[in-house]
Write a protein that holds these residues in place. Structure first.
Motif, PDB file in Angstrom:
ATOM      1  N   GLN A 195      18.568  -1.161 -10.950  1.00 62.00           N
ATOM      2  CA  GLN A 195      17.281  -1.749 -11.384  1.00 62.00           C
ATOM      3  C   GLN A 195      16.264  -0.659 -11.700  1.00 62.00           C
ATOM      4  N   LEU A 196      16.296   0.421 -10.914  1.00 56.77           N
ATOM      5  CA  LEU A 196      15.363   1.520 -11.199  1.00 56.77           C
ATOM      6  C   LEU A 196      15.692   2.158 -12.541  1.00 56.77           C
ATOM      7  N   SER A 197      16.991   2.286 -12.842  1.00 56.92           N
ATOM      8  CA  SER A 197      17.291   2.898 -14.146  1.00 56.92           C
ATOM      9  C   SER A 197      16.973   1.944 -15.289  1.00 56.92           C
ATOM     10  N   ALA A 198      17.028   0.630 -15.033  1.00 57.12           N
ATOM     11  CA  ALA A 198      16.581  -0.331 -16.068  1.00 57.12           C
ATOM     12  C   ALA A 198      15.101  -0.114 -16.361  1.00 57.12           C
ATOM     13  N   VAL A 250       9.344  10.604  -8.571  1.00 57.96           N
ATOM     14  CA  VAL A 250       9.021  10.460  -7.138  1.00 57.96           C
ATOM     15  C   VAL A 250       8.580   9.024  -6.833  1.00 57.96           C
ATOM     16  N   ARG A 251       7.896   8.389  -7.785  1.00 54.16           N
ATOM     17  CA  ARG A 251       7.535   6.970  -7.564  1.00 54.16           C
ATOM     18  C   ARG A 251       8.804   6.134  -7.398  1.00 54.16           C
ATOM     19  N   HIS A 252       9.803   6.421  -8.237  1.00 53.07           N
ATOM     20  CA  HIS A 252      11.076   5.698  -8.100  1.00 53.07           C
ATOM     21  C   HIS A 252      11.680   5.962  -6.731  1.00 53.07           C
ATOM     22  N   GLN A 253      11.566   7.225  -6.317  1.00 53.16           N
ATOM     23  CA  GLN A 253      12.097   7.598  -5.006  1.00 53.16           C
ATOM     24  C   GLN A 253      11.440   6.761  -3.895  1.00 53.16           C
ATOM     25  N   ARG A 254      10.113   6.599  -4.004  1.00 51.15           N
ATOM     26  CA  ARG A 254       9.382   5.808  -3.003  1.00 51.15           C
ATOM     27  C   ARG A 254       9.895   4.359  -2.988  1.00 51.15           C
ATOM     28  N   LEU A 255      10.104   3.807  -4.198  1.00 46.67           N
ATOM     29  CA  LEU A 255      10.580   2.414  -4.268  1.00 46.67           C
ATOM     30  C   LEU A 255      11.996   2.312  -3.694  1.00 46.67           C
ATOM     31  N   ARG A 256      12.791   3.379  -3.935  1.00 47.73           N
ATOM     32  CA  ARG A 256      14.150   3.401  -3.382  1.00 47.73           C
ATOM     33  C   ARG A 256      14.066   3.404  -1.851  1.00 47.73           C
ATOM     34  N   GLU A 257      13.146   4.250  -1.326  1.00 48.10           N
ATOM     35  CA  GLU A 257      12.982   4.354   0.138  1.00 48.10           C
ATOM     36  C   GLU A 257      12.519   3.026   0.745  1.00 48.10           C
ATOM     37  N   ARG A 313       0.858  -1.190   0.000  1.00 51.21           N
ATOM     38  CA  ARG A 313       0.000   0.000   0.000  1.00 51.21           C
ATOM     39  C   ARG A 313       0.886   1.230   0.000  1.00 51.21           C
ATOM     40  N   ILE A 314       0.886   1.963  -1.097  1.00 51.48           N
ATOM     41  CA  ILE A 314       1.672   3.194  -1.138  1.00 51.48           C
ATOM     42  C   ILE A 314       0.696   4.325  -1.432  1.00 51.48           C
ATOM     43  N   PRO A 315       0.251   5.030  -0.387  1.00 48.15           N
ATOM     44  CA  PRO A 315      -0.791   6.036  -0.583  1.00 48.15           C
ATOM     45  C   PRO A 315      -0.384   7.094  -1.611  1.00 48.15           C
ATOM     46  N   LEU A 336       6.603  -1.286 -23.737  1.00 49.16           N
ATOM     47  CA  LEU A 336       5.239  -1.185 -23.220  1.00 49.16           C
ATOM     48  C   LEU A 336       5.316  -0.411 -21.908  1.00 49.16           C
ATOM     49  N   PRO A 337       4.228   0.272 -21.520  1.00 51.03           N
ATOM     50  CA  PRO A 337       4.236   0.897 -20.198  1.00 51.03           C
ATOM     51  C   PRO A 337       4.317  -0.181 -19.114  1.00 51.03           C
ATOM     52  N   LEU A 338       5.060   0.128 -18.044  1.00 48.56           N
ATOM     53  CA  LEU A 338       5.117  -0.780 -16.893  1.00 48.56           C
ATOM     54  C   LEU A 338       4.486  -0.057 -15.709  1.00 48.56           C
ATOM     55  N   GLY A 339       3.348  -0.571 -15.248  1.00 50.79           N
ATOM     56  CA  GLY A 339       2.676   0.039 -14.093  1.00 50.79           C
ATOM     57  C   GLY A 339       2.883  -0.818 -12.867  1.00 50.79           C
ATOM     58  N   LEU A 340       2.597  -0.250 -11.699  1.00 50.58           N
ATOM     59  CA  LEU A 340       2.763  -1.007 -10.463  1.00 50.58           C
ATOM     60  C   LEU A 340       1.401  -1.301  -9.843  1.00 50.58           C
ATOM     61  N   GLY A 341       1.066  -2.579  -9.773  1.00 44.42           N
ATOM     62  CA  GLY A 341      -0.166  -3.003  -9.103  1.00 44.42           C
ATOM     63  C   GLY A 341       0.059  -2.922  -7.594  1.00 44.42           C
TER      64      GLY A 341
END
Ligand code: MEV
Length: 430
Positions: free
Chosen positions: A36-39, A21-28, A10-12, A63-68
Motif C-alpha cells: 500500500q505504501l508503494s501504491a 521517512v514519513r512512509h517509515q513512520r506509517l510502516r512503524e 498526532r505524529i510530531p 495529485l499530491p496526497l497529503g496526510l491530515g
C-alpha cells in the motif's frame, strides 16, 4: 498489523520529514502494508488500469496526497489522506484538528444511507388520479424494487419509500415526479438507484397511463446528511498579537458575513469543500456528486448561504457545526479498483460509508475554521506564500536544495513571481 484505532493521529514533526521517512513512520505505526505504501509512492493506478476506467485513456493524472494529522472523530484517532493541489489545505486542517483535540475533537453523525431516485412522469391526463393510483400501488412497487438487487437486500438495504411530488410551475406545464427512497448501505449508490428507477418505470407507466421520462438519482441527497461539530476552547485561540477573544469573535463575524451574503457564502463554502473534496477524491469517490449536493443544500431555503455555523458557547468557547449531504461509499466504483483509494480507506480505518462520511464532514469543518481564522486575523496570503513560493521556484526551474533556498528568498523579498525566481536562478548560476 496494528489496527489504526490503536494508533495516534498526532505524529510530531511529520512536516519536516522526507517522504521516505514519513512512509517509515506509517510502516512503524503498522497502518499500511509495504504494498500500500508503494501504491502511494507511485500514484496508484497505471495507464493500463486507466484504460479500463474511461474511454480513450491516454494516461493518468496525479495529485499530491497529503496526510491530515491530529484528527479525533467520535473519540477515535484518525489519519486523514487528502488529495489536493492547493498549498495550505492539509496544514490548515491539521492545525485546526489540533486545536479541536483539546475539547475532544469532532463529534459527527450521519443519517441512514438513503439515496433519492427521481422518475419524471409526463403525459398524464389526470395528475390527482395518477398520484392516487401510485399511492395505492406503493407496497407493490416497493416489493418489486426490492427484487432488483438481492445483494443489497441481504445486506439490509433496499427500497424504503415512494414519494409522489407534483410540479405545477414548469416550462412544460404541470407534471408528477416520483421519488424512490433507497437504502444503499455502504455504496455511494448511483448504480443501485438508477437501475431501480429504470426497472420500475414500465410498471409506473402501466399504472398511470403516463410516460416515465427521466430516471436518475438526485444529487441533492438530503435524506443522507452528515453532520460534524467541534468546540475550540477559548484558551486555544490566542496567537501572535491576537487575543483569544479577538480571534473567536473575528471568526463569528466572518461566518455572519457568509450567512448573510451569497457572494461570500460561495467562497466560504468553497473553503469547506477544499477539505471535503480532498478526502472524497483520495477515497476514489465522486466529488462532483458531493459538490452538487453541498451547493444545492446550501440554497435549500431559496437563498444560498453558509453550510457551517459558528458561535460562542456559554463557557465562552468557539463552537462550530457543519451539515451537508454526503453520498460517499466504500464499496464499488473507483473505491475498489484504485490502490491509493484502498490505502486511503485503510489509513482512516473506516469500515462503513457512514464513518467515512463523518470523517469527511469533520475535515470540512476544520478546513472552514482554518480559512476563517486566517481571514479574521493575519489574512490568507501569509500562510499561502511559503508553499506557493516553492511551487513558483519549481516552475522557474529550481531543483533539489535550490527549491527551498529560492522559495525562502522570494518570501523574504515579498515577490513570489516566476520572473523574479528565474532572474535569481540566473544570477546564482553565474
Ligand atoms: C481558498 O481556497 C479558500 C478560502 O477562500 C476560503 C474562504 O474564503 O473562507 C480561503
Amino acid at each position: 498489523m496494528n489496527s489504526p484505532a490503536e494508533s495516534t493521529s498526532r505524529i510530531p514533526d511529520f512536516y519536516d520529514l522526507s517522504i521516505e521517512v514519513r512512509h517509515q513512520r506509517l510502516r512503524e505505526l503498522g497502518v499500511l502494508s509495504d504494498e500500500q505504501l508503494s501504491a502511494l509512492a507511485n500514484g496508484g493506478i497505471q495507464a493500463e488500469a486507466a484504460d479500463h476506467m474511461v474511454e480513450n485513456a491516454i494516461g493518468v493524472h496525479s495529485l499530491p496526497l497529503g496526510l491530515g494529522l491530529n484528527f479525533v472523530v467520535n473519540g477515535r484517532e484518525v489519519l486523514v489522506p487528502m488529495a489536493v493541489e492547493e498549498p495550505s489545505v492539509v496544514a490548515g486542517a491539521s492545525f485546526m484538528a489540533k486545536l479541536a483535540r483539546a475539547a475532544g475533537g469532532f463529534r459527527a453523525s450521519t443519517d441512514a444511507p438513503l439515496m433519492i431516485g427521481q422518475m419524471q412522469l409526463l403525459d398524464v391526463k389526470d395528475l390527482d388520479a395518477a398520484a392516487a393510483a401510485l399511492a395505492a400501488a406503493t407496497p407493490e412497487l416497493l416489493a418489486e424494487a426490492a427484487q432488483i438487487d438481492p445483494v443489497l437486500l441481504k445486506l439490509g438495504g433496499g427500497p424504503r419509500e415512494l414519494v409522489v411530488r407534483r410540479i405545477d410551475d414548469s416550462p412544460i406545464g404541470p407534471f408528477l415526479v416520483l421519488h424512490l427512497i433507497y437504502d444503499v448501505r455502504d455504496a455511494m449508490g448511483a448504480n443501485a438507484i438508477n437501475t431501480a428507477c429504470e426497472r420500475l418505470a414500465p410498471r409506473i407507466e402501466a399504472l398511470t397511463g403516463g410516460r416515465v421520462h427521466l430516471r436518475i438519482l438526485s444529487n441533492l441527497a438530503d435524506r443522507r446528511l452528515a453532520r460534524a461539530e467541534c468546540t475550540i476552547k477559548l484558551s486555544e485561540l490566542a496567537f501572535g498579537n491576537f487575543s483569544a477573544e479577538q480571534v473567536r469573535d473575528g471568526i463569528v463575524e466572518a461566518w455572519a458575513f457568509a450567512a448573510a451574503d451569497p457572494y461570500r457564502a460561495a467562497t466560504h463554502n468553497k473553503g469547506i469543500m477544499n477539505g471535503i473534496d480532498a478526502v472524497v477524491i483520495a477515497t476514489g469517490n465522486d466529488w462532483r456528486a458531493v459538490e452538487a449536493g453541498a451547493h444545492a443544500y446550501a440554497a435549500r431555503s431559496g437563498r444560498y448561504t453558509s453550510l457551517s455555523t459558528w458561535g460562542v458557547s456559554s463557557e465562552g468557547d468557539l463552537v462550530g457545526s457543519l451539515e451537508l449531504p454526503m453520498a460517499v461509499g466504500i464499496v464499488g466504483g473507483a473505491t475498489k479498483v484504485h490502490p491509493t483509494a484502498q490505502a486511503a480507506l485503510k489509513l482512516m480505518g473506516v469500515t462503513t460509508a457512514a464513518q467515512l462520511a463523518e470523517i469527511i464532514t469533520a475535515v470540512g469543518l476544520a478546513q472552514n475554521l482554518a480559512a476563517l481564522r486566517a481571514l479574521a486575523t493575519e489574512g490568507i496570503q501569509r500562510g499561502h506564500m511559503s508553499l506557493h513560493a516553492r511551487q513558483v521556484a519549481i516552475a522557474a526551474g529550481a531543483q533539489g536544495e535550490q527549491v527551498e533556498k529560492l522559495a525562502a528568498q522570494l518570501v523574504a523579498e515579498k515577490t513570489v513571481r516566476v520572473d523574479r525566481a528565474e532572474q535569481l536562478l540566473k544570477e546564482w548560476s553565474q
